[in-house]
Write an enzyme that holds these catalytic residues in place. Structure first.
Site, PDB file in Angstrom:
ATOM      1  N   ALA A  66     -78.229 -53.098 -20.370  1.00  0.00           N
ATOM      2  CA  ALA A  66     -77.695 -51.929 -19.671  1.00  0.00           C
ATOM      3  C   ALA A  66     -78.804 -50.902 -19.565  1.00  0.00           C
ATOM      4  O   ALA A  66     -79.700 -50.852 -20.422  1.00  0.00           O
ATOM      5  CB  ALA A  66     -76.524 -51.350 -20.462  1.00  0.00           C
ATOM      6  N   GLY A 111     -76.911 -56.439 -22.256  1.00  0.00           N
ATOM      7  CA  GLY A 111     -76.168 -56.813 -21.060  1.00  0.00           C
ATOM      8  C   GLY A 111     -76.812 -57.966 -20.298  1.00  0.00           C
ATOM      9  O   GLY A 111     -76.127 -58.644 -19.527  1.00  0.00           O
ATOM     10  N   GLU A 114     -75.392 -60.928 -21.922  1.00  0.00           N
ATOM     11  CA  GLU A 114     -73.971 -60.979 -21.543  1.00  0.00           C
ATOM     12  C   GLU A 114     -73.796 -61.489 -20.105  1.00  0.00           C
ATOM     13  O   GLU A 114     -72.896 -62.275 -19.829  1.00  0.00           O
ATOM     14  CB  GLU A 114     -73.340 -59.588 -21.699  1.00  0.00           C
ATOM     15  N   GLU A 134     -77.372 -54.299 -29.186  1.00  0.00           N
ATOM     16  CA  GLU A 134     -76.612 -53.063 -28.960  1.00  0.00           C
ATOM     17  C   GLU A 134     -76.436 -52.226 -30.230  1.00  0.00           C
ATOM     18  O   GLU A 134     -76.463 -50.995 -30.173  1.00  0.00           O
ATOM     19  CB  GLU A 134     -75.236 -53.394 -28.355  1.00  0.00           C
TER      20      GLU A 134
HETATM   21  N1  DAK Z   1     -82.845 -49.538 -19.706  1.00  0.00           N
HETATM   22  C1  DAK Z   1     -83.621 -48.710 -18.963  1.00  0.00           C
HETATM   23  N2  DAK Z   1     -84.943 -48.885 -18.820  1.00  0.00           N
HETATM   24  C2  DAK Z   1     -85.490 -49.939 -19.448  1.00  0.00           C
HETATM   25  C3  DAK Z   1     -84.749 -50.843 -20.230  1.00  0.00           C
HETATM   26  C4  DAK Z   1     -83.340 -50.611 -20.336  1.00  0.00           C
HETATM   27  N3  DAK Z   1     -82.522 -51.420 -21.014  1.00  0.00           N
HETATM   28  N4  DAK Z   1     -85.593 -51.765 -20.723  1.00  0.00           N
HETATM   29  C5  DAK Z   1     -86.803 -51.464 -20.268  1.00  0.00           C
HETATM   30  N5  DAK Z   1     -86.754 -50.370 -19.502  1.00  0.00           N
HETATM   31  C6  DAK Z   1     -87.855 -49.683 -18.810  1.00  0.00           C
HETATM   32  C7  DAK Z   1     -88.745 -48.940 -19.791  1.00  0.00           C
HETATM   33  O1  DAK Z   1     -88.181 -47.688 -20.099  1.00  0.00           O
HETATM   34  C8  DAK Z   1     -90.006 -48.842 -18.989  1.00  0.00           C
HETATM   35  O2  DAK Z   1     -89.823 -47.851 -18.008  1.00  0.00           O
HETATM   36  P1  DAK Z   1     -90.947 -46.692 -17.746  1.00  0.00           P
HETATM   37  O3  DAK Z   1     -91.126 -46.027 -19.064  1.00  0.00           O
HETATM   38  O4  DAK Z   1     -92.163 -47.492 -17.307  1.00  0.00           O
HETATM   39  O5  DAK Z   1     -90.343 -45.848 -16.691  1.00  0.00           O
HETATM   40  C9  DAK Z   1     -90.049 -50.170 -18.245  1.00  0.00           C
HETATM   41  O6  DAK Z   1     -88.704 -50.658 -18.226  1.00  0.00           O
HETATM   42  C10 DAK Z   1     -90.919 -51.224 -18.939  1.00  0.00           C
HETATM   43  O7  DAK Z   1     -90.442 -51.361 -20.276  1.00  0.00           O
HETATM   44  P2  DAK Z   1     -91.409 -51.257 -21.535  1.00  0.00           P
HETATM   45  O8  DAK Z   1     -92.555 -50.357 -21.259  1.00  0.00           O
HETATM   46  O9  DAK Z   1     -90.576 -50.937 -22.719  1.00  0.00           O
HETATM   47  O10 DAK Z   1     -91.947 -52.753 -21.628  1.00  0.00           O
HETATM   48  P3  DAK Z   1     -92.436 -53.516 -22.931  1.00  0.00           P
HETATM   49  O11 DAK Z   1     -93.084 -54.753 -22.443  1.00  0.00           O
HETATM   50  O12 DAK Z   1     -93.218 -52.614 -23.824  1.00  0.00           O
HETATM   51  O13 DAK Z   1     -91.101 -53.897 -23.708  1.00  0.00           O
HETATM   52  C11 DAK Z   1     -88.826 -54.697 -23.893  1.00  0.00           C
HETATM   53  C12 DAK Z   1     -90.178 -54.773 -23.123  1.00  0.00           C
HETATM   54  C13 DAK Z   1     -87.799 -55.500 -23.111  1.00  0.00           C
HETATM   55  C14 DAK Z   1     -88.984 -55.311 -25.289  1.00  0.00           C
HETATM   56  C15 DAK Z   1     -88.415 -53.204 -24.030  1.00  0.00           C
HETATM   57  O14 DAK Z   1     -88.448 -52.593 -22.732  1.00  0.00           O
HETATM   58  C16 DAK Z   1     -87.047 -53.026 -24.595  1.00  0.00           C
HETATM   59  O15 DAK Z   1     -86.811 -53.164 -25.803  1.00  0.00           O
HETATM   60  N6  DAK Z   1     -86.080 -52.658 -23.732  1.00  0.00           N
HETATM   61  C17 DAK Z   1     -84.724 -52.289 -24.141  1.00  0.00           C
HETATM   62  C18 DAK Z   1     -83.963 -53.510 -24.529  1.00  0.00           C
HETATM   63  C19 DAK Z   1     -82.582 -53.184 -25.016  1.00  0.00           C
HETATM   64  O16 DAK Z   1     -82.384 -52.559 -26.071  1.00  0.00           O
HETATM   65  N7  DAK Z   1     -81.623 -53.623 -24.241  1.00  0.00           N
HETATM   66  C20 DAK Z   1     -80.254 -53.526 -24.639  1.00  0.00           C
HETATM   67  C21 DAK Z   1     -79.629 -52.324 -24.010  1.00  0.00           C
HETATM   68  S1  DAK Z   1     -78.015 -52.073 -24.654  1.00  0.00           S
HETATM   69  C22 DAK Z   1     -71.048 -51.089 -22.306  1.00  0.00           C
HETATM   70  C23 DAK Z   1     -71.081 -52.456 -22.504  1.00  0.00           C
HETATM   71  C24 DAK Z   1     -72.296 -53.086 -22.669  1.00  0.00           C
HETATM   72  C25 DAK Z   1     -73.451 -52.365 -22.683  1.00  0.00           C
HETATM   73  C26 DAK Z   1     -73.411 -51.019 -22.474  1.00  0.00           C
HETATM   74  C27 DAK Z   1     -72.225 -50.372 -22.263  1.00  0.00           C
HETATM   75  N8  DAK Z   1     -69.784 -50.399 -22.168  1.00  0.00           N
HETATM   76  C28 DAK Z   1     -68.555 -51.175 -22.414  1.00  0.00           C
HETATM   77  C29 DAK Z   1     -69.724 -49.095 -21.709  1.00  0.00           C
HETATM   78  C30 DAK Z   1     -74.700 -53.034 -22.915  1.00  0.00           C
HETATM   79  C31 DAK Z   1     -75.665 -52.416 -23.607  1.00  0.00           C
HETATM   80  C32 DAK Z   1     -77.025 -52.913 -23.610  1.00  0.00           C
HETATM   81  O17 DAK Z   1     -77.418 -53.815 -22.918  1.00  0.00           O
END
Ligand code: DAK
Length: 260
Positions: A66, A111, A114, A134
């Site tokens: 997400a 997500g 998912e 998450e």
């Molecule tokens: N969201 C927004 N931007 C993201 C992102 C994300 N999930 N993942 C990466 N980016 C963006 C980074 O901010 C960066 O943007 P700029 O700073 O350049 O503008 C760009 O993508 C490149 O990322 P990195 O610079 O971080 O790249 P790296 O190679 O250093 O790292 C990485 C790659 C994938 C390990 C890292 O980006 C990372 O850890 N990303 C976040 C992964 C994460 O935690 N994903 C889970 C999100 S929680 C819901 C139900 C479900 C959900 C939500 C609500 N409800 C029922 C309401 C689900 C939640 C999730 O998925």
């Protein structure tokens, strides 16, 4: 149709839906979820599409979850709406009458995992990384991850992955049974096209019935599932494709299915 955050393309009998925000690692904001729903409906409504492939743009990510930036400003009502939209998106994929294959080309986090789990099965690049991180953000997998992962890998494994949020390789996901095949990154697209075209050569309505029976059967006990299978099966005999498939076998020729 033209979209901002996804691409759709039809090649032969295969429809491709590519999540296309590579600079944000294809993170899912509300607009992207809406476009995925629209893109799936577009492909589903195209009579020449017999299989859909969902993948991510760029080399790095399938979907990095997400959109965390979009979630920062959300209160209860926005989060509720985001949750509903996410569920609509995952269910649209899961309930699509055509088979949907996830081609996981890189990070599939939160997500992203998912979304892949909502597809009928997953082929992954050897570089793919899966996780449900998450809980590291103070939330939990809320777009079906708690349910779909648990049904595939069982309670104990799902608990461990969801409680730790640890990243796992494509190989480990294969061993856990939620990825069907792991191939070299450069070969992912061709491997997915091979399996998609093999499916596309078979009777579309029969596949659609089978998909529905399998899916509904997961919600009920064995007796209920068998009853649904038994009551659905005769519908095949009302199709042109069934007559064609049987005739083709007896005439020793390849069947030409028309999806009717
Ligand atoms: N969201 C927004 N931007 C993201 C992102 C994300 N999930 N993942 C990466 N980016 C963006 C980074 O901010 C960066 O943007 P700029 O700073 O350049 O503008 C760009 O993508 C490149 O990322 P990195 O610079 O971080 O790249 P790296 O190679 O250093 O790292 C990485 C790659 C994938 C390990 C890292 O980006 C990372 O850890 N990303 C976040 C992964 C994460 O935690 N994903 C889970 C999100 S929680 C819901 C139900 C479900 C959900 C939500 C609500 N409800 C029922 C309401 C689900 C939640 C999730 O998925």
């Amino acid at each position: 149709m033209s979209y901002t955050n996804i691409l759709t393309e039809v090649r032969g009998a295969v429809g491709f839906l590519t999540i296309n925000r590579p600079t944000q690692l294809n993170a899912l904001n509300p607009e992207t979820l809406q476009e995925i729903v629209q893109g799936m409906r577009e492909l589903e409504g195209n009579a020449s599409v017999r299989v859909v492939v969902v993948t991510g743009a760029g080399d790095k990510a399938f979907v990095a979850g997400a959109d965390i930036k979009a979630m920062q400003a959300m209160g209860f009502a926005e989060a509720d709406a985001f949750g509903r939209l996410g569920h609509e998106c995952m269910s649209t994929i899961e309930e699509c009458p055509r088979p949907v294959i996830a081609a996981v080309n890189g990070f599939a986090l939160g997500g992203g995992t998912e979304l892949a789990l909502a597809c009928d099965f997953i082929y992954a690049a050897d570089s793919a990384v899966f996780s449900l991180p998450e809980v590291t953000l103070g939330i939990f997998p809320g777009w079906g991850g708690t349910q779909r992962l648990t049904r595939i890998v069982g309670k104990a494994k799902a608990n461990e992955l969801i409680f730790t949020g640890r990243k796992i390789s494509a190989e480990e996901a294969l061993q856990l049974g939620f990825v069907n095949a792991v191939v070299a990154r450069a070969e992912l697209q061709s491997a997915v096209e091979v399996v998609a075209n093999a499916i596309a050569a078979n009777a579309p309505l029969a596949i659609s019935y089978a998909k529905r029976v399998i899916l509904r059967g997961l919600d009920v006990g064995l007796h209920g599932g068998l009853a649904f299978e038994r009551s659905t099966f005769p519908a095949c005999f009302g199709t042109h494709d069934c007559k064609e498939g049987i005739a083709a076998f007896l005439e020793r020729r390849p069947a030409k299915f028309q999806g009717r």
